[in-house]
Design a protein around this motif. Structure first.
Motif: not given
Length: 119
Positions: A5-11, A58-60, A66-68, A109-113
């Protein structure tokens, strides 16, 4: 199942930053003085908004994207000097701050994932 959920918020913040990057030439008023930079910001901003939308759905599965997004943020930072011709302070600040925020969002987002564990 990943708790993303946190990753989706960052995205979703990437979507907002992309929209701002796309319209920044007209809000900061450098579209007439720097038309090439205005087009570059428009294209990169739309691409960031679309990538952010895909990544928030689809954050997972968005770790590779994230690199792009990080590279696009870095491009926003250097674009005034690469594409533009003698950019003014407002143009530089707009692009550098937007690019830095995009880079920060991508790294967050990368760190959270990477820290999320399967439950």
């Amino acid at each position: 199942m990943l708790q993303t959920r946190g990753v989706a918020a960052v995205e979703e913040l990437v979507i907002l930053a992309g929209i701002y990057a796309a319209i920044s030439a007209w809000t900061v008023h450098f579209s007439a003085a720097q038309p090439a930079l205005a087009i570059t910001n428009l294209v990169v901003g739309i691409a960031l908004a679309v990538l952010g939308l895909c990544m928030s759905m689809v954050p997972e599965r968005s770790q590779d994207l994230n690199f792009v997004v990080l590279l696009m943020g870095a491009w926003l930072i250097i674009a005034p000097w690469v594409v533009g011709s003698s950019p003014d302070t407002g143009t530089v600040l707009s692009n550098v701050i937007t690019g830095a925020c995009v880079c920060l969002f991508s790294l967050t987002a990368g760190g959270l994932l990477m820290t999320k564990r399967r439950t």
